[in-house]
Structures are given as structure tokens and as C-alpha cells.
Design a protein around this motif. Structure first.
Motif, mmCIF file in Angstrom:
data_model
loop_
_atom_site.group_PDB
_atom_site.id
_atom_site.type_symbol
_atom_site.label_atom_id
_atom_site.label_comp_id
_atom_site.label_asym_id
_atom_site.label_seq_id
_atom_site.Cartn_x
_atom_site.Cartn_y
_atom_site.Cartn_z
ATOM 1 N N VAL A 101 -9.902 -2.613 2.998
ATOM 2 C CA VAL A 101 -10.193 -4.121 3.812
ATOM 3 C C VAL A 101 -10.436 -3.557 5.189
ATOM 4 C CG1 VAL A 101 -9.123 -6.002 4.495
ATOM 5 C CG2 VAL A 101 -8.603 -5.199 2.211
ATOM 6 N N PHE A 102 -9.660 -2.813 5.920
ATOM 7 C CA PHE A 102 -10.146 -2.690 7.393
ATOM 8 C C PHE A 102 -11.441 -1.868 7.450
ATOM 9 C CE2 PHE A 102 -5.440 -2.656 7.960
ATOM 10 C CZ PHE A 102 -5.561 -3.808 8.798
ATOM 11 N N GLY A 103 -11.935 -0.964 6.383
ATOM 12 C CA GLY A 103 -13.037 -0.166 6.352
ATOM 13 C C GLY A 103 -14.128 -1.274 6.302
ATOM 14 N N ASN A 134 -17.193 -1.722 8.931
ATOM 15 C CA ASN A 134 -18.613 -1.145 8.420
ATOM 16 C C ASN A 134 -19.416 -2.292 7.779
ATOM 17 O OD1 ASN A 134 -17.983 1.620 9.280
ATOM 18 N ND2 ASN A 134 -16.858 2.080 7.549
ATOM 19 N N ASN A 135 -19.068 -2.926 6.992
ATOM 20 C CA ASN A 135 -19.877 -3.894 6.177
ATOM 21 C C ASN A 135 -19.926 -5.311 7.055
ATOM 22 O OD1 ASN A 135 -19.510 -1.965 4.284
ATOM 23 N ND2 ASN A 135 -18.511 -3.127 2.813
ATOM 24 N N ARG A 136 -19.132 -5.666 7.802
ATOM 25 C CA ARG A 136 -19.049 -6.915 8.596
ATOM 26 C C ARG A 136 -19.368 -6.668 9.937
ATOM 27 N NH1 ARG A 136 -19.112 -8.656 4.016
ATOM 28 N NH2 ARG A 136 -17.157 -9.097 2.907
#
Length: 81
Positions: free
Chosen positions: A31-33, A37-39
Motif C-alpha cells: 500500500v505504501f509503495g 510510486n503510483n500516486r
């Protein structure tokens, strides 16, 4: 009577403790990744614990809504095909 550290060590090295620690290591990291990265989230915009807590809440809400939307779209696409 064994020390608290010894009790924790024994519990952690048991089968149940190992399974729990492995699960704990994996779950939140993705979730943190994804948020980083994605958001594109790298820094908090606000200062102070109450404001940061609200900002984390908004980030979590957005992440969960986008995740639900992706699942719903996938389910809809499978139903049409």
C-alpha cells in the motif's frame, strides 16, 4: 521467570508467531509503495500531527476508492465478455 524479551523471542520463533510476522511484513508495504510510486505522493503538504492525520485519511480514502473502482471495472468487464 523468563524476561519479557525472552518471552517475545520465543513467541516470535514459534510457527504461529513466524506466520504472523511474515503476514505483517507483506501487507502494508504494498500500500505504501503504491501510494508513493503510483500516486506520486512523496511529502505531506500540511504540518502538525492533526493535519497530517487528516491528510493520511484522505490518501487512504482515495487509494481505497480507486482500488474498488478498478475491481468493479474488472468485474463488469468479465460479466460482459
Amino acid at each position: 521467570m523468563p524476561s519479557f524479551k525472552q518471552q517475545v523471542r520465543e513467541k516470535r520463533h514459534s510457527e504461529e508467531g513466524y506466520a504472523l510476522s511474515v503476514r505483517r511484513m507483506i501487507e502494508p508495504e504494498s500500500v505504501f509503495g503504491q501510494i508513493k510510486n503510483n500516486r506520486g505522493f512523496r511529502r505531506f503538504l500540511l504540518r502538525g500531527l492533526p493535519k497530517v492525520s487528516v491528510e493520511v485519511g484522505w490518501l487512504s480514502l482515495a487509494h481505497n476508492l480507486l482500488k474498488k473502482m478498478a475491481v468493479d471495472q474488472k468485474r463488469k468487464a468479465v460479466g460482459q465478455g
